[in-house]
Motif scaffolding. Structure first.
Motif: not given
Length: 316
Positions: A6, A11, A36, A261, A264, A267, A303, A305, A311-312, A314
Motif C-alpha cells: 500500500y 490494489l 485502485f 469501503s 478496499c 481486505v 476495510a 479506505f 491505504s486500507c 483494517t
C-alpha cells in the motif's frame, strides 16, 4: 505471495467487489481487473451531500428469513452505533468500524456537522408471500423500499431471501445503494446469495468461482448467506453515509467510482493478498471474524479506505 504494497497505493483485484454507478444507483460488483485509488487519482470529496446526525433506518424483509437470520442482520445494524443502553462491545467492535467513517471522512469536512449515528427504528415490513414474485427488477426494489415511507436522508434497507432472484444479482452485482430523486430518501438493497452465487457474493465464506482457491473461512454466525450479506451491507452503509447521492466522497468517474469501503475489496485483516482475506482471529468454533457486535455476536467486516494515507485500514 507477498501482501499487497500500500506504500504504492495499489490494489490488485482478482476477485472481489467494485462499485459502479448507474444514474443514482451504486452497486457492488465482481470484476477481474486492477482497480485502485492512486495519489494521482485519489478518493476525494466532491462537495456534495453526506449523511450526518441521527439517521433512522427501516427494514423491508422480502421472502422467508428465519428469526435467527433476522437477528444477525438487525443486531449488526444496532451495533453500528454504540448506545448507552447497550453492553459495551469488546474490542475490536462494530461501532469502532463505523467510527472510522466519521474519523476518516465526515470529520475532515470544512463544515463538520454532528457525529453520524445510525439507529434502527420500529418500522419493519415483512413480505413472506412474495407479493411481487420471485424475480424482481430494480424498480420493484425501489417500490418495496417506498413501503417504509422514508423521508430525505433516511434509509430503507431491502433484504431479499435466498430464493429471490433480482435483476443483475450474481451477474454483475451483490448489493446496491441509491437515492430517490423525488424524496431524497435512501435505499440499500442486499440479497442472500447462499444458493444462487455464494462464490461471487459470499466470499470468503465460499470458494470463489475463479482466482486463487484458498480454503473458505468458517462464517462467524454459521450462515454463509447471511454473513455474506453483512459484508455487503457494510460496504453499502459506508457508501451511503459518505456518498448518498453520487456527489460526496468517491474516486474516479461518477459513472464508475470507488467509495469508502469498496475501494478496499477483499481486505479484512493484515497479511491479506489476492484470494486470502488476511490473518484473522478465530473463535472457539474456528469461525473467522474481525469485529464484535452487541450481545456477543461476531462479524467479518471489510476495510475502510483512508484517503489521507491512500491505504486500507483494517480492524485487526
Amino acid at each position: 505471495m507477498a501482501p499487497l504494497n500500500y506504500v504504492k497505493c495499489s490494489l490488485l483485484v482478482l476477485f472481489l467487489v467494485n462499485l459502479i454507478h448507474f444514474g443514482l444507483a451504486s452497486r457492488i460488483r465482481k470484476l477481474d481487473e486492477y482497480i485502485f485509488p492512486t495519489q494521482e487519482n485519489p478518493l476525494v470529496y466532491h462537495n456534495g451531500e453526506v449523511l450526518q446526525g441521527k439517521i433512522p433506518v427501516s427494514i423491508v424483509w422480502y421472502g422467508t428469513f428465519t428469526p435467527t437470520q433476522k437477528y444477525i442482520l438487525t443486531n449488526f445494524i444496532e451495533s453500528l452505533t454504540h448506545d448507552e443502553n447497550q453492553q459495551q462491545q469488546p474490542c475490536p467492535s462494530v461501532s469502532q468500524w463505523f467510527d472510522k467513517i466519521n474519523q476518516l471522512y465526515l470529520s475532515q469536512l470544512e463544515k463538520n456537522g454532528p457525529t453520524t449515528h445510525v439507529h434502527l427504528d420500529d418500522k419493519q415490513i415483512v413480505d413472506e408471500n412474495y407479493s411481487k414474485g420471485k424475480y424482481l427488477k430494480e424498480d420493484q426494489i425501489s417500490e418495496l423500499a417506498a413501503l417504509a415511507e422514508r423521508q430525505k436522508g433516511e434509509i430503507a434497507i431491502v433484504f431479499t431471501a435466498e430464493d429471490v432472484a433480482v435483476e443483475g444479482f450474481c451477474m454483475d452485482s451483490c448489493a446496491l445503494h441509491k437515492s430517490d430523486p423525488n424524496t431524497g430518501a435512501l435505499l440499500i438493497w442486499v440479497g442472500n446469495a447462499a444458493t444462487q452465487c455464494p462464490g461471487q457474493c459470499s466470499w470468503p465464506f465460499h470458494q470463489p468461482i475463479y482466482g486463487p482457491m484458498c480454503p473458505p473461512l468458517t462464517a462467524p454466525n454459521g450462515d454463509i448467506g447471511i454473513d455474506g450479506m453483512v459484508i455487503n451491507l457494510a460496504h453499502m452503509v459506508a457508501g451511503t453515509i459518505t456518498n448518498p447521492s453520487g456527489n460526496g466522497f468517491y474516486q474516479g468517474a461518477v459513472e464508475m467510482p470507488l467509495e469508502a469501503s469498496t475501494a478496499c475489496p477483499g481486505v479484512y485483516a493484515n497479511g491479506h493478498f489476492p484470494g486470502y482475506a488476511g490473518n484473522l482471529p478465530t473463535d472457539s468454533s474456528g469461525a473467522s471474524y474481525n469485529a464484535n457486535g452487541a450481545n456477543g455476536q461476531k462479524y467479518l467486516l471489510p476495510a475502510i479506505f483512508d484517503p489521507s494515507t491512500c491505504s486500507c485500514t483494517t480492524m485487526v
